[in-house]
Design an enzyme around this catalytic site. Sequence first.
Site, mmCIF file in Angstrom:
data_model
loop_
_atom_site.group_PDB
_atom_site.id
_atom_site.type_symbol
_atom_site.label_atom_id
_atom_site.label_comp_id
_atom_site.label_asym_id
_atom_site.label_seq_id
_atom_site.Cartn_x
_atom_site.Cartn_y
_atom_site.Cartn_z
ATOM 1 N N LYS A 1 35.235 -36.328 29.530
ATOM 2 C CA LYS A 1 34.990 -35.453 28.379
ATOM 3 C C LYS A 1 35.486 -34.029 28.636
ATOM 4 O O LYS A 1 35.798 -33.294 27.697
ATOM 5 C CB LYS A 1 33.501 -35.436 28.044
ATOM 6 C CG LYS A 1 32.956 -36.804 27.642
ATOM 7 C CD LYS A 1 31.437 -36.819 27.539
ATOM 8 C CE LYS A 1 30.908 -38.201 27.207
ATOM 9 N NZ LYS A 1 29.423 -38.242 27.190
ATOM 10 N N LEU A 2 35.504 -33.628 29.886
ATOM 11 C CA LEU A 2 36.049 -32.332 30.309
ATOM 12 C C LEU A 2 37.233 -32.568 31.228
ATOM 13 O O LEU A 2 37.231 -33.521 32.026
ATOM 14 C CB LEU A 2 35.004 -31.506 31.065
ATOM 15 C CG LEU A 2 34.106 -30.551 30.270
ATOM 16 C CD1 LEU A 2 33.176 -31.327 29.362
ATOM 17 C CD2 LEU A 2 33.309 -29.658 31.218
#
Length: 347
Positions: free
Chosen positions: A318-319
Amino acid sequence: MSDDHDHEEPEREEFHHDPLGHAEVSAGMTVGELVEQYGHAGIGAADVSHAVDVYEQMLGDDDVTNFFGLAGAMVPTGMRQVVVELIRDGHIDALVTTGANLTHDAIEAVGGKHHHGHAGPHDHRMSAGDEHAGMDPTEYDERLREEEVDRIYNVYLPQEHFALFEAHLREHVFPQVERTVSIQEFTEALGKANLEVNEEDDIEEDAGIAAAAYEHDVPVYVPAIQDSVLGLQAWMYSQTSDFTLDALADMTHITDLAFDAEKAGAMVVGGGVPKNYVLQTMLVVPEAYDYAVQLTMDPEHTGGLSGATLDEARSWGKLKPTAENATVVGDATITLPLVVAATRERL
């Protein structure tokens, strides 16, 4: 015979860099100056300072598309205008929130009010002469029920404001959406109606979050809209009309926004569904978040999503591995204005 290696001292670096300092406060200092002093200190103060550093980079980069998650009772507890001004100044490109926050937002837009109250019969702010003082906690809330007052910790909301809200939906919102619409289209209609009624009736309070989002073409997503009075009213209306909400349509809308983003940043206030919805969007696009800040009250060691660190989100993709991220643990009604004010001062 003992081994000489048993007596070797472990090597370590010499600590000449980045010594911890002591925060200095003075009369008249700005919020930005206070947060700068936080940066000299440790624990939560250092976390706030780091969050401002990351949020400044995020908002200061014109190539970043900013996603904002808003959970918890942030609107009824007085954080409404902080979010409104972020929208108006172009610092939010997509908002993910709860049906409850939009319910309370609309109540104030059309003339309702939240009021200072007490957190219970033993609240230290309650005067000895108050008729509620010293009551059993259950009896206290039963009395509020009889008086038709809803309590959100130390905030009161008279129930007649819900009647005002329901009438507003029936008269001004639902007539715009008598068909199958996405939740985002529904919140857009809500914002339009809030703005028009607020202006026509010359309401003292600002038209609010949904109205600002409508004015500035900021999509508002409410993935758990059923879990709110707004959702209950929408369901009741659907029983007698052709109206219904298509929740999956929103996922196409927000995913397209993420796919088209040159860079992406996430500011997540609270946890729950808004946090997950903001972060999970990156699971189905080629990229991931370049920046992320979260303000949460939950610890990470319980394994719950609300307290999960943004570093943990890296393991899900997600990051980005290089993403700048910061987490502040604390009451978001304290940390959100602080972080936003200090960041704005720098910008």
